[in-house]
Design a protein around this motif. Sequence first.
Motif, short mmCIF file in Angstrom:
data_model
loop_
_atom_site.label_atom_id
_atom_site.label_comp_id
_atom_site.label_asym_id
_atom_site.label_seq_id
_atom_site.Cartn_x
_atom_site.Cartn_y
_atom_site.Cartn_z
N PHE A 1 -17.33 48.58 -84.47
CA PHE A 1 -18.04 48.01 -83.32
C PHE A 1 -18.89 46.82 -83.76
O PHE A 1 -18.94 45.79 -83.06
N LEU B 1 -14.82 53.56 -75.10
CA LEU B 1 -16.07 53.47 -75.86
C LEU B 1 -16.53 54.88 -76.22
O LEU B 1 -16.98 55.63 -75.35
N PHE C 1 -20.10 53.19 -87.34
CA PHE C 1 -20.00 52.22 -86.25
C PHE C 1 -19.65 50.82 -86.76
O PHE C 1 -19.90 49.82 -86.08
N ALA D 1 -22.84 47.34 -74.35
CA ALA D 1 -21.49 47.54 -74.87
C ALA D 1 -20.45 47.46 -73.76
O ALA D 1 -19.35 46.92 -73.95
N PHE E 1 -19.11 56.73 -77.18
CA PHE E 1 -20.56 56.55 -77.25
C PHE E 1 -21.23 57.63 -78.09
O PHE E 1 -20.85 58.80 -78.08
N ALA F 1 -17.05 45.17 -73.22
CA ALA F 1 -15.72 45.74 -72.98
C ALA F 1 -15.06 45.19 -71.72
O ALA F 1 -13.84 45.06 -71.67
N ASN G 1 -15.90 53.69 -81.83
CA ASN G 1 -17.23 54.31 -81.91
C ASN G 1 -18.26 53.28 -81.48
O ASN G 1 -18.27 52.15 -81.99
N THR G 2 -19.15 53.68 -80.58
CA THR G 2 -20.08 52.72 -79.99
C THR G 2 -21.52 53.16 -80.21
O THR G 2 -21.99 54.14 -79.63
N GLN H 1 -24.43 44.04 -80.00
CA GLN H 1 -24.91 45.16 -80.80
C GLN H 1 -26.17 45.79 -80.20
O GLN H 1 -26.95 45.12 -79.52
N THR I 1 -10.29 49.83 -73.09
CA THR I 1 -11.29 50.08 -74.13
C THR I 1 -11.95 51.42 -73.89
O THR I 1 -12.57 51.64 -72.85
#
Length: 366
Positions: free
Chosen positions: A285, A168, A282, A220, A170, A224, A239-240, A293, A166
């Motif tokens: 996500f 991420l 986002f 997050a 950010f 993951a 996109n996180t 979240q 994964t």
Amino acid sequence: MKILVIGNMGYVGSVVVRELALRHPSATLHGYDAAYFAHCLTGAELLPERYLAQQFMGDVRDIPTDFFKGYTAVVQLAAISNDPMGDRFAAVTAEVNQQATVDIAKAAAQAGVENFVFASSCSIYGVALGAPRSELDPVAPVTAYACSKIAAEEALASIEGDMVITCLRFATACGMSERLRLDLVLNDFVACALSQQHITVLSDGSPWRPLIDVSDMARAIDWAVQRKPENGGRILNINTGSNERNHQVRDLATAVAKAVPGTTLSINTQAPADSRSYQVDFNLFAKLAPEHQPQTTLLDSIMGLINGLTSMEFSDAQFRASRYMRLHALQGHITAGRLSENLRWRICDANTPGTLPAATHVNLEA
């Protein structure tokens, strides 16, 4: 679970280990870090590493390939972590952010690690005017830092096997940490307000920036490290952050000025448009990680910084020349002879206080 957090002694990692420990009290947590910023504690009464069973110290470029046996998940946070450092240390940025990340992931896959988490960045979208960018949009990295992140993502996608990977992507980090950075836009504004009672926005304030609080980054990562391949695929670039945290720079500055009474604000409305402006989508996500979240509002992040800096009695109006800026922290090590130009610790001896041997570990198990 047995989780290894690489880069745990930084701004994000200090919060991640706490979050994982609180969410998974029966898990075994280990850390691995070069300790560049171990001394950059900000208001912490206890070391963040107290949550770990073991702390390993060494260069991420030198982790033995057999190191990863027995781990359920590996979180790769270690990085030369912003554009100024990427410009100053371009070769090391590629070595650490890209090559070391790929080498670690390959070794982890070979060792049977189930989940690998890579801290990537929305900066890979580069100059991105117009609609918010989703994972389906092209990337356009324009800095050494962003280039290293997308190159790592592309290489990770070619790793075969069963390991769930994964990446991420950010949003821009913000918020309080036991190892606070002030070389981040919102954190900088709060520090200016508290130390100078004035915020200066050099642009016209119109550029967009997506933000994510460091506590939500940790949330997050918790998702993951447990993600299953049926939830997004074995390899996922995502996109996180949250759509609500896409902000214009002038709104960030205004919110900080309002939260710190007596703060004045100047915005250069005559400045040419800043092309470094992007919004991020986002939605994916939100769909895949509904229980993880972001929970932190802009005001929450601002107040967390105000409270943290106030408790530290922060008043340094010259903080941009201090170790709160990660580039200055590294340059301080180099100037003192502790680090080489390629960011490797020099040989430890009694005449060079603060240096570390190339690889060691501290056992924190009871």
